[in-house]
Design a protein around this motif. Structure first.
Motif, PDB file in Angstrom:
ATOM      1  N   GLN A 104     -17.891  -9.544  -1.036  1.00 35.21           N
ATOM      2  CA  GLN A 104     -18.551  -8.394  -0.431  1.00 35.21           C
ATOM      3  C   GLN A 104     -18.011  -8.028   0.900  1.00 35.21           C
ATOM      4  O   GLN A 104     -18.597  -7.032   1.363  1.00 35.21           O
ATOM      5  CB  GLN A 104     -19.971  -8.960  -0.396  1.00 35.21           C
ATOM      6  CG  GLN A 104     -20.652  -9.114  -1.751  1.00 35.21           C
ATOM      7  CD  GLN A 104     -22.076  -9.905  -1.555  1.00 35.21           C
ATOM      8  OE1 GLN A 104     -22.570 -10.354  -0.388  1.00 35.21           O
ATOM      9  NE2 GLN A 104     -22.671  -9.856  -2.500  1.00 35.21           N
ATOM     10  N   ASN A 105     -17.315  -8.931   1.849  1.00 31.12           N
ATOM     11  CA  ASN A 105     -17.021  -8.497   3.200  1.00 31.12           C
ATOM     12  C   ASN A 105     -15.512  -8.096   3.196  1.00 31.12           C
ATOM     13  O   ASN A 105     -14.931  -7.882   4.103  1.00 31.12           O
ATOM     14  CB  ASN A 105     -17.062 -10.051   4.022  1.00 31.12           C
ATOM     15  CG  ASN A 105     -18.691 -10.270   3.861  1.00 31.12           C
ATOM     16  OD1 ASN A 105     -19.393  -9.484   4.010  1.00 31.12           O
ATOM     17  ND2 ASN A 105     -18.776 -11.637   4.395  1.00 31.12           N
ATOM     18  N   ALA A 106     -14.794  -8.116   2.022  1.00 34.45           N
ATOM     19  CA  ALA A 106     -13.544  -7.938   1.864  1.00 34.45           C
ATOM     20  C   ALA A 106     -13.049  -6.208   2.421  1.00 34.45           C
ATOM     21  O   ALA A 106     -14.011  -5.421   1.898  1.00 34.45           O
ATOM     22  CB  ALA A 106     -12.970  -8.178   0.582  1.00 34.45           C
ATOM     23  N   ALA A 107     -12.095  -6.027   3.107  1.00 31.64           N
ATOM     24  CA  ALA A 107     -11.798  -4.665   3.277  1.00 31.64           C
ATOM     25  C   ALA A 107     -10.648  -4.271   2.128  1.00 31.64           C
ATOM     26  O   ALA A 107      -9.798  -5.225   1.836  1.00 31.64           O
ATOM     27  CB  ALA A 107     -11.223  -4.502   4.675  1.00 31.64           C
ATOM     28  N   ASP A 108     -10.592  -2.927   1.656  1.00 27.52           N
ATOM     29  CA  ASP A 108      -9.754  -2.772   0.649  1.00 27.52           C
ATOM     30  C   ASP A 108      -9.165  -1.237   1.427  1.00 27.52           C
ATOM     31  O   ASP A 108      -9.614  -0.544   1.970  1.00 27.52           O
ATOM     32  CB  ASP A 108     -10.324  -2.391  -0.527  1.00 27.52           C
ATOM     33  CG  ASP A 108      -9.501  -1.874  -1.583  1.00 27.52           C
ATOM     34  OD1 ASP A 108      -8.376  -2.434  -1.533  1.00 27.52           O
ATOM     35  OD2 ASP A 108      -9.895  -1.219  -2.601  1.00 27.52           O
ATOM     36  N   LEU A 109      -7.715  -1.338   1.140  1.00 21.91           N
ATOM     37  CA  LEU A 109      -6.878  -0.248   1.784  1.00 21.91           C
ATOM     38  C   LEU A 109      -6.519   0.600   0.718  1.00 21.91           C
ATOM     39  O   LEU A 109      -5.920   0.085  -0.180  1.00 21.91           O
ATOM     40  CB  LEU A 109      -5.557  -0.789   2.515  1.00 21.91           C
ATOM     41  CG  LEU A 109      -4.678   0.334   3.221  1.00 21.91           C
ATOM     42  CD1 LEU A 109      -5.273   0.792   4.289  1.00 21.91           C
ATOM     43  CD2 LEU A 109      -3.479  -0.562   3.538  1.00 21.91           C
ATOM     44  N   GLN A 110      -7.103   1.894   0.791  1.00 19.37           N
ATOM     45  CA  GLN A 110      -6.724   2.769  -0.418  1.00 19.37           C
ATOM     46  C   GLN A 110      -6.041   4.003   0.189  1.00 19.37           C
ATOM     47  O   GLN A 110      -6.082   4.261   1.434  1.00 19.37           O
ATOM     48  CB  GLN A 110      -8.179   3.332  -1.057  1.00 19.37           C
ATOM     49  CG  GLN A 110      -8.854   2.312  -1.566  1.00 19.37           C
ATOM     50  CD  GLN A 110     -10.076   2.802  -1.994  1.00 19.37           C
ATOM     51  OE1 GLN A 110     -10.510   3.912  -1.584  1.00 19.37           O
ATOM     52  NE2 GLN A 110     -10.675   2.055  -2.980  1.00 19.37           N
ATOM     53  N   GLN A 111      -5.060   4.838  -0.713  1.00 21.15           N
ATOM     54  CA  GLN A 111      -4.546   6.104  -0.423  1.00 21.15           C
ATOM     55  C   GLN A 111      -3.608   5.775   0.886  1.00 21.15           C
ATOM     56  O   GLN A 111      -3.569   6.884   1.779  1.00 21.15           O
ATOM     57  CB  GLN A 111      -5.456   7.041   0.012  1.00 21.15           C
ATOM     58  CG  GLN A 111      -6.522   7.288  -1.222  1.00 21.15           C
ATOM     59  CD  GLN A 111      -7.559   8.356  -0.909  1.00 21.15           C
ATOM     60  OE1 GLN A 111      -7.597   8.911   0.433  1.00 21.15           O
ATOM     61  NE2 GLN A 111      -8.409   8.646  -1.916  1.00 21.15           N
ATOM     62  N   LEU A 112      -2.628   4.638   1.101  1.00 25.40           N
ATOM     63  CA  LEU A 112      -1.960   4.675   1.924  1.00 25.40           C
ATOM     64  C   LEU A 112      -0.611   5.552   1.878  1.00 25.40           C
ATOM     65  O   LEU A 112      -0.191   5.374   0.646  1.00 25.40           O
ATOM     66  CB  LEU A 112      -1.618   3.085   2.306  1.00 25.40           C
ATOM     67  CG  LEU A 112      -0.323   2.818   3.264  1.00 25.40           C
ATOM     68  CD1 LEU A 112      -0.820   3.126   4.560  1.00 25.40           C
ATOM     69  CD2 LEU A 112      -0.042   1.376   3.224  1.00 25.40           C
ATOM     70  N   ARG A 113      -0.319   6.243   2.850  1.00 23.18           N
ATOM     71  CA  ARG A 113       0.707   7.245   2.546  1.00 23.18           C
ATOM     72  C   ARG A 113       1.476   7.289   3.780  1.00 23.18           C
ATOM     73  O   ARG A 113       1.012   7.260   4.959  1.00 23.18           O
ATOM     74  CB  ARG A 113       0.182   8.471   2.520  1.00 23.18           C
ATOM     75  CG  ARG A 113      -0.224   9.199   1.015  1.00 23.18           C
ATOM     76  CD  ARG A 113      -0.755  10.598   0.909  1.00 23.18           C
ATOM     77  NE  ARG A 113       0.559  11.437   1.213  1.00 23.18           N
ATOM     78  CZ  ARG A 113       0.922  12.352   0.324  1.00 23.18           C
ATOM     79  NH1 ARG A 113       0.315  12.681  -0.654  1.00 23.18           N
ATOM     80  NH2 ARG A 113       1.945  12.927   0.812  1.00 23.18           N
TER      81      ARG A 113
END
Length: 198
Positions: A24-33
């Protein structure tokens, strides 16, 4: 016998509940360009996370949060470890202003408020969600300038996002150590794409 069964059920429940609490506390990295536009290397990313109740409570009590963004440009080499060509940091400070009941986001180029790169920005928001939306979205952040002679080499960008616990007041630093609620971080890497590759 019954006591042993209850003990094993408690252990199984605990083992199943721990990954859910941490997820629940994890951060997710999306759309790294990472794009090369002209001679500039630009990084864009979207970080997805939710603030835990403990962290949000600290914000409401007037404790500012500092998020660190770090990006490195690496030249890939087959014969040796990759060469670090450039690196930048950005610090985002999120604070609640109780008198005005507004949220403030300050962006500086490096820890300690150094604005040597000419970056010093402050914005006010009505809600925490609006302020965090600014923190979560990184758009066309200039990482480096590459010359024409460096165009043929292969590059990649390594990006890191984290809540900087070292900037919290001492009592919070001591209390936050080892607590997963305060562990908000994400990292990723992306190949550098040229302007023609869009």
């Amino acid at each position: 016998m019954l006591e042993r069964l209850l003990r094993s059920l408690r252990l199984a429940f605990w083992l199943l509940a721990m990954p859910l609490a941490q997820a629940q506390n994890a951060a997710d990295l999306q759309q790294l360009r990472a794009d090369r536009v002209g001679g500039d290397v630009l990084v864009s990313a979207s970080v997805v996370f939710e603030l835990p109740a403990v962290v949000e409570d600290a914000l409401l009590k007037g404790i500012p949060l500092f998020f660190m963004l770090e990006a490195d440009l690496l030249q890939e080499r087959w014969y040796w470890s990759d060469k670090r060509v450039a690196g930048v940091q950005r610090q985002l400070r999120v604070a609640y202003q109780p008198l005005t009941r507004r949220w403030r986001v300050n962006a500086t180029a490096a820890p300690g408020g150094d604005s040597s790169q000419g970056l010093a920005l402050s914005q006010n928001f009505d809600t925490l969600a609006e302020a965090l939306a600014t923190v979560k979205q990184i758009s066309r952040w200039k990482l480096a300038e590459l010359g024409e002679s460096e165009a043929s080499a292969k590059y990649r960008v390594e990006f890191r996002f984290r809540l900087d616990l070292g900037q919290l007041p001492r009592p919070f630093q001591i209390g936050a150590i080892g607590q997963s609620e305060w562990d908000i971080q994400a990292s990723g890497r992306a190949p550098l794409r040229s302007e023609a590759g869009k």
